[in-house]
Motif scaffolding. Structure first.
Motif, PDB file in Angstrom:
ATOM      1  N   TYR A 269       7.767  -9.534  14.456  1.00 50.99           N
ATOM      2  CA  TYR A 269       9.205  -9.424  14.218  1.00 50.99           C
ATOM      3  C   TYR A 269       9.687 -10.663  13.483  1.00 50.99           C
ATOM      4  CZ  TYR A 269       8.936  -5.775  17.742  1.00 50.99           C
ATOM      5  OH  TYR A 269       8.605  -4.643  18.436  1.00 50.99           O
TER       6      TYR A 269
ATOM      7  N   SER B  73       2.902   0.460   2.646  1.00 51.65           N
ATOM      8  CA  SER B  73       3.540   1.251   3.693  1.00 51.65           C
ATOM      9  C   SER B  73       2.556   2.311   4.186  1.00 51.65           C
ATOM     10  CB  SER B  73       4.821   1.904   3.183  1.00 51.65           C
ATOM     11  OG  SER B  73       4.543   2.766   2.116  1.00 51.65           O
TER      12      SER B  73
ATOM     13  N   SER C 297       0.429  -6.052   0.899  1.00 53.27           N
ATOM     14  CA  SER C 297       1.326  -5.240   1.723  1.00 53.27           C
ATOM     15  C   SER C 297       1.354  -3.813   1.205  1.00 53.27           C
ATOM     16  CB  SER C 297       2.745  -5.810   1.682  1.00 53.27           C
ATOM     17  OG  SER C 297       2.768  -7.120   2.183  1.00 53.27           O
TER      18      SER C 297
ATOM     19  N   HIS D 204       5.699   2.497   8.386  1.00 54.34           N
ATOM     20  CA  HIS D 204       5.354   1.166   8.891  1.00 54.34           C
ATOM     21  C   HIS D 204       5.008   0.259   7.713  1.00 54.34           C
ATOM     22  CE1 HIS D 204       4.919   3.267  12.740  1.00 54.34           C
ATOM     23  NE2 HIS D 204       4.269   4.183  12.047  1.00 54.34           N
ATOM     24  N   ARG D 205       5.483  -0.963   7.762  1.00 47.20           N
ATOM     25  CA  ARG D 205       5.147  -1.968   6.744  1.00 47.20           C
ATOM     26  C   ARG D 205       3.909  -2.703   7.238  1.00 47.20           C
ATOM     27  NH1 ARG D 205       5.685  -2.775   1.523  1.00 47.20           N
ATOM     28  NH2 ARG D 205       5.713  -4.949   0.975  1.00 47.20           N
ATOM     29  N   ILE D 206       2.832  -2.657   6.467  1.00 43.96           N
ATOM     30  CA  ILE D 206       1.565  -3.280   6.844  1.00 43.96           C
ATOM     31  C   ILE D 206       1.341  -4.499   5.956  1.00 43.96           C
ATOM     32  CG2 ILE D 206      -0.908  -2.930   7.193  1.00 43.96           C
ATOM     33  CD1 ILE D 206       0.851  -0.951   8.799  1.00 43.96           C
ATOM     34  N   THR D 207       0.962  -5.622   6.571  1.00 43.82           N
ATOM     35  CA  THR D 207       0.664  -6.847   5.831  1.00 43.82           C
ATOM     36  C   THR D 207      -0.736  -7.319   6.203  1.00 43.82           C
ATOM     37  OG1 THR D 207       3.003  -7.452   5.825  1.00 43.82           O
ATOM     38  CG2 THR D 207       1.427  -9.208   5.351  1.00 43.82           C
TER      39      THR D 207
ATOM     40  N   GLY E  77      13.567  -7.723  10.816  1.00 42.39           N
ATOM     41  CA  GLY E  77      12.509  -6.914  10.235  1.00 42.39           C
ATOM     42  C   GLY E  77      11.322  -6.828  11.179  1.00 42.39           C
TER      43      GLY E  77
ATOM     44  N   GLU F  23       6.985  -5.789  10.986  1.00 42.21           N
ATOM     45  CA  GLU F  23       5.814  -5.414  10.197  1.00 42.21           C
ATOM     46  C   GLU F  23       4.601  -5.434  11.100  1.00 42.21           C
ATOM     47  OE1 GLU F  23       4.969  -8.325   7.121  1.00 42.21           O
ATOM     48  OE2 GLU F  23       5.597  -9.925   8.450  1.00 42.21           O
TER      49      GLU F  23
END
Length: 135
Positions: A89, A30, A28, A59-62, A102, A104
């Motif tokens: 979501y 950002s 993960s 943005h949170r990237i996974t 949340g 992502e």
């Protein structure tokens, strides 16, 4: 219908990697994207020095498995990336019994638009093929 997101921006922090008990690698990080701030008439706003004022979103990237490994091995804070994936979501209840939400981006593909600073400082190599971004 399709859930598709494409973002291009700057990495905000060094990627964090973990592995699940089942062996799935998860990385993960950002990503900051920016766009010019505009007034009521649609004109781009500028500061006192005449520089454009931007609205920045985080943005949170996974990433999972192979993409997670590539990102963990090659991505640094400040690097420019393009991420293609989908919005995910989540909803959960915390320890105080408060419902939380949340969002992502689950990355299917990460394209490296620049080298990280450590690679830029190394200078060119003798083999020109090594100077190309590897992914």
């Amino acid at each position: 219908m399709k859930n598709l997101v494409i973002l291009a921006g700057n990495v905000g922090n060094a990627p964090e990697t973990r592995t699940t008990q089942g062996g799935t690698k998860i990385t993960s990080f950002s990503l900051a994207t920016s766009r010019p701030k505009r007034d009521g008439e649609g004109k781009v706003l500028k500061d006192e020095q005449g520089r454009r004022i931007d609205d920045t979103e985080w943005h949170r990237i996974t990433c999972f498995n192979g993409v997670a490994k590539s990102v963990a091995d090659n991505v640094e804070k400040g690097q420019k990336l393009m991420v293609t994936g989908r919005i995910h979501y989540t909803r959960w209840t915390d320890q105080q019994q408060v419902e939380r939400f949340g969002v992502e981006i689950i990355a299917d593909e990460v394209t490296f638009l620049s080298y990280g600073k450590s690679r830029q400082q190394q200078g060119p190599t003798q083999d020109n093929e090594e100077d190309d971004i590897p992914f």
